[in-house]
Scaffold this motif. Sequence first.
Motif, PDB file in Angstrom:
ATOM      1  N   LEU A 109       0.813  -1.209   0.000  1.00  0.00           N
ATOM      2  CA  LEU A 109       0.000   0.000   0.000  1.00  0.00           C
ATOM      3  C   LEU A 109       0.850   1.264   0.000  1.00  0.00           C
ATOM      4  N   LEU A 110       2.062   1.164   0.537  1.00  0.00           N
ATOM      5  CA  LEU A 110       2.947   2.325   0.539  1.00  0.00           C
ATOM      6  C   LEU A 110       3.276   2.761  -0.893  1.00  0.00           C
ATOM      7  N   GLU A 111       3.461   1.784  -1.783  1.00  0.00           N
ATOM      8  CA  GLU A 111       3.724   2.097  -3.194  1.00  0.00           C
ATOM      9  C   GLU A 111       2.489   2.711  -3.851  1.00  0.00           C
ATOM     10  N   LEU A 112       1.312   2.235  -3.487  1.00  0.00           N
ATOM     11  CA  LEU A 112       0.091   2.792  -4.065  1.00  0.00           C
ATOM     12  C   LEU A 112      -0.125   4.239  -3.626  1.00  0.00           C
ATOM     13  N   LEU A 113       0.304   4.581  -2.409  1.00  0.00           N
ATOM     14  CA  LEU A 113       0.146   5.967  -1.956  1.00  0.00           C
ATOM     15  C   LEU A 113       0.949   6.927  -2.822  1.00  0.00           C
TER      16      LEU A 113
ATOM     17  N   VAL B 180      -5.254  23.599  -2.294  1.00  0.00           N
ATOM     18  CA  VAL B 180      -5.553  22.701  -1.172  1.00  0.00           C
ATOM     19  C   VAL B 180      -4.291  21.927  -0.829  1.00  0.00           C
ATOM     20  N   ASP B 181      -3.928  21.923   0.453  1.00  0.00           N
ATOM     21  CA  ASP B 181      -2.762  21.141   0.881  1.00  0.00           C
ATOM     22  C   ASP B 181      -3.119  19.660   0.844  1.00  0.00           C
ATOM     23  N   PHE B 182      -2.382  18.881   0.066  1.00  0.00           N
ATOM     24  CA  PHE B 182      -2.604  17.429  -0.021  1.00  0.00           C
ATOM     25  C   PHE B 182      -1.377  16.748   0.571  1.00  0.00           C
ATOM     26  N   VAL B 183      -1.535  16.151   1.769  1.00  0.00           N
ATOM     27  CA  VAL B 183      -0.395  15.613   2.513  1.00  0.00           C
ATOM     28  C   VAL B 183      -0.554  14.118   2.718  1.00  0.00           C
ATOM     29  N   VAL B 184       0.404  13.367   2.194  1.00  0.00           N
ATOM     30  CA  VAL B 184       0.448  11.917   2.420  1.00  0.00           C
ATOM     31  C   VAL B 184       1.452  11.653   3.524  1.00  0.00           C
ATOM     32  N   HIS B 185       1.025  10.939   4.551  1.00  0.00           N
ATOM     33  CA  HIS B 185       1.901  10.616   5.688  1.00  0.00           C
ATOM     34  C   HIS B 185       2.380   9.174   5.521  1.00  0.00           C
ATOM     35  N   PRO B 186       3.569   8.978   4.934  1.00  0.00           N
ATOM     36  CA  PRO B 186       4.040   7.606   4.695  1.00  0.00           C
ATOM     37  C   PRO B 186       4.384   6.915   6.013  1.00  0.00           C
TER      38      PRO B 186
ATOM     39  N   ARG C 198      -7.313  21.482   3.642  1.00  0.00           N
ATOM     40  CA  ARG C 198      -6.246  20.484   3.765  1.00  0.00           C
ATOM     41  C   ARG C 198      -6.846  19.071   3.681  1.00  0.00           C
ATOM     42  N   VAL C 199      -6.089  18.164   3.045  1.00  0.00           N
ATOM     43  CA  VAL C 199      -6.451  16.745   2.969  1.00  0.00           C
ATOM     44  C   VAL C 199      -5.252  15.938   3.452  1.00  0.00           C
ATOM     45  N   ASP C 200      -5.474  15.048   4.431  1.00  0.00           N
ATOM     46  CA  ASP C 200      -4.413  14.184   4.973  1.00  0.00           C
ATOM     47  C   ASP C 200      -4.741  12.732   4.680  1.00  0.00           C
ATOM     48  N   VAL C 201      -3.730  11.986   4.208  1.00  0.00           N
ATOM     49  CA  VAL C 201      -3.886  10.558   3.919  1.00  0.00           C
ATOM     50  C   VAL C 201      -2.889   9.795   4.787  1.00  0.00           C
ATOM     51  N   ARG C 202      -3.400   8.819   5.560  1.00  0.00           N
ATOM     52  CA  ARG C 202      -2.550   8.072   6.490  1.00  0.00           C
ATOM     53  C   ARG C 202      -2.793   6.559   6.366  1.00  0.00           C
ATOM     54  N   LEU C 203      -1.746   5.793   6.706  1.00  0.00           N
ATOM     55  CA  LEU C 203      -1.839   4.348   6.870  1.00  0.00           C
ATOM     56  C   LEU C 203      -1.441   4.024   8.296  1.00  0.00           C
TER      57      LEU C 203
ATOM     58  N   GLU D 256      -4.839  -5.783  10.925  1.00  0.00           N
ATOM     59  CA  GLU D 256      -5.463  -5.037   9.839  1.00  0.00           C
ATOM     60  C   GLU D 256      -4.723  -3.718   9.616  1.00  0.00           C
ATOM     61  N   VAL D 257      -4.931  -3.140   8.461  1.00  0.00           N
ATOM     62  CA  VAL D 257      -4.408  -1.816   8.146  1.00  0.00           C
ATOM     63  C   VAL D 257      -5.589  -0.895   7.883  1.00  0.00           C
ATOM     64  N   VAL D 258      -5.475   0.350   8.369  1.00  0.00           N
ATOM     65  CA  VAL D 258      -6.533   1.336   8.196  1.00  0.00           C
ATOM     66  C   VAL D 258      -6.005   2.480   7.331  1.00  0.00           C
ATOM     67  N   VAL D 259      -6.676   2.691   6.200  1.00  0.00           N
ATOM     68  CA  VAL D 259      -6.378   3.828   5.333  1.00  0.00           C
ATOM     69  C   VAL D 259      -7.360   4.942   5.686  1.00  0.00           C
ATOM     70  N   THR D 260      -6.833   6.093   6.102  1.00  0.00           N
ATOM     71  CA  THR D 260      -7.691   7.194   6.521  1.00  0.00           C
ATOM     72  C   THR D 260      -7.451   8.406   5.638  1.00  0.00           C
ATOM     73  N   VAL D 261      -8.528   8.954   5.095  1.00  0.00           N
ATOM     74  CA  VAL D 261      -8.472  10.191   4.314  1.00  0.00           C
ATOM     75  C   VAL D 261      -9.328  11.213   5.055  1.00  0.00           C
TER      76      VAL D 261
END
Length: 583
Positions: free
Chosen positions: A437-441, A457-463, A497-502, A508-513
């Motif tokens: 999933l890290l590669e998909l982000l 809009v700030d688009f922030v991916v938190h790897p 702002r939009v934050d994307v986290r794993l 389980e893994v939770v993907v949060t937007v």
Amino acid sequence: MDEVIERKHGPGLLRLDESTREHLEVLAEGAAALAEFSLAAISIRDGDELEVVAAYGPGVADAIVGRRLPVALLEAELANSDEWGPWRFVPHDRETPEIADYGYVSDDVVVDSPNAWHPRDLLAAPLLDDDGELLGVLSVDVPLDGLRPGKLQRELLEKCAVVTRRAALVALERMALGEQVRLASQAREIVRRALSEPSLDLVVEASRAAIMSCFDSIGMWFLALDAQGGTTSAWYAADAAAGVDPGTYGVEDMLMQVSRTAWDDQRVVPLHAARREDEGPTAADLERLSELLEQVGIGSALLVPLGAGSECTGFIALARPSRKREWTPVELDVALDIGHDLGIAVANARQVDQLRRIDSYRTELVNTLAHELRNPLFTVAANLEMLEDAELEPHDQKSVASASRGVARLSGVLEDLLTMARVADPHAVLESETVNLLELLAVVEEECGGVAAAKDVDFVVHPPAEPFLVSGSPDELVRMLCNLSSNAVKYTDAGGRVDVRLTRAGAEVVVTVQDTGIGISEEDQRQLFQEFFRSTNPDALERPGTGLGLAIVERIARRHSGHVELSSRAGDGTTVSVTLPLD
């Protein structure tokens, strides 16, 4: 739901309730007094054994209650007896060696007389039901005068046996009826709980053991009609001795005809081998069915119609090996109730099947339309591209640009339709592989980051610090993450702002937007994952969309054994989380 009702009775009684035991103890005491004996005991049959359940006399209860005697040994002993009306007397000199260890010997007899009662003399009265089956035994010991009974005392003994037998049978029948009511209520409750199972097969599987146990049945034949005129049929046997599946005898149509008539009359139909009791239009069918029971070695059966409303939707047939045991009124009432409950399950299954067929047809229709529209749309797009390169007047250039934007939107709708049709198709095979999933982000950041920047809009991916591996389709998972992220960007105004986290949650893994956008009302949240649903918020409706984005997210998550959760308030942003099992 795999529950089995505990039975407390078979050929005899395995365990007596306290009220019945106390009643039998009073009978034992009364028998001793009426027959003028010091000791008395009542034994009840349990299968191939007799168990002493009640006793009267000094110290005798503690000594013998709970003792068990094989029925065969008692029968062998009574074969050497003298018949005194309902009683059987075995003098001590005829006692068989095998029974010696089972008897109770009293030391209270000391009369010096040729007719004295011997401590090993046996006097017992078999307690028989109306069909002559042995239910138990009444026995007495140590006569008050120390002598073997004479003519007058034998007359008292005969009256004692008659009274005790009648009272014992009433007590046992009352207990059996109470037990039957308890079992019936338990079976009914199990069937009704089973109705929550998601399919008809699971409903039957969850309740059949309880149904067979409640009715003391060796086999259950279940048949249900589907909406297309076909049938679902199964035969469940308690063991290998329960006979051959009756479905092989080709009597389904006959049984359905009888069941329809029974459903109209709101009754169940007892069937007996080589015996017909009903008259009327189905009499010939019942006669043939009774003959069939005899052929397959089933003594009796109970045909229970299944239905909902005015329609009979199937039946269950319960089999017993013996035709002597009648189907009681309690059993008939409970069986009809169960027929209503299982009839609801059949009706629900038919509705679900119809919905699946409609959904399948809809998926096929969407696929066909999307594919048919794709080719002409491609032709339109190609011609518009050529026009864009041509020397046109400014007004014509604006018209071509507007048409190109419309084509682009239509292309997006078609892609969404095709994706929705594929991920919603229950027959579509998920070709899984291990996905990081890290590669998909990184792909999501590349696709959505530019659009977000254009909107300020700030688009922030938190790897995350570790890779998260899941099993699934990389294309579908990318589509799911892009839909979530582009949706968040679309409904977030400039400066937001939009934050994307794993994050990990156990296995389980939770993907949060999470976004700071316009939010979603509680009313809209209830329909948000339905196809083509658009928000009732006028601000949201001004932004282009097909109403398929989140529906696609939900279907893809479900295909990957995951689930979606959403938290939002109008005007206060939205958080969408997708939980997936780790590989």
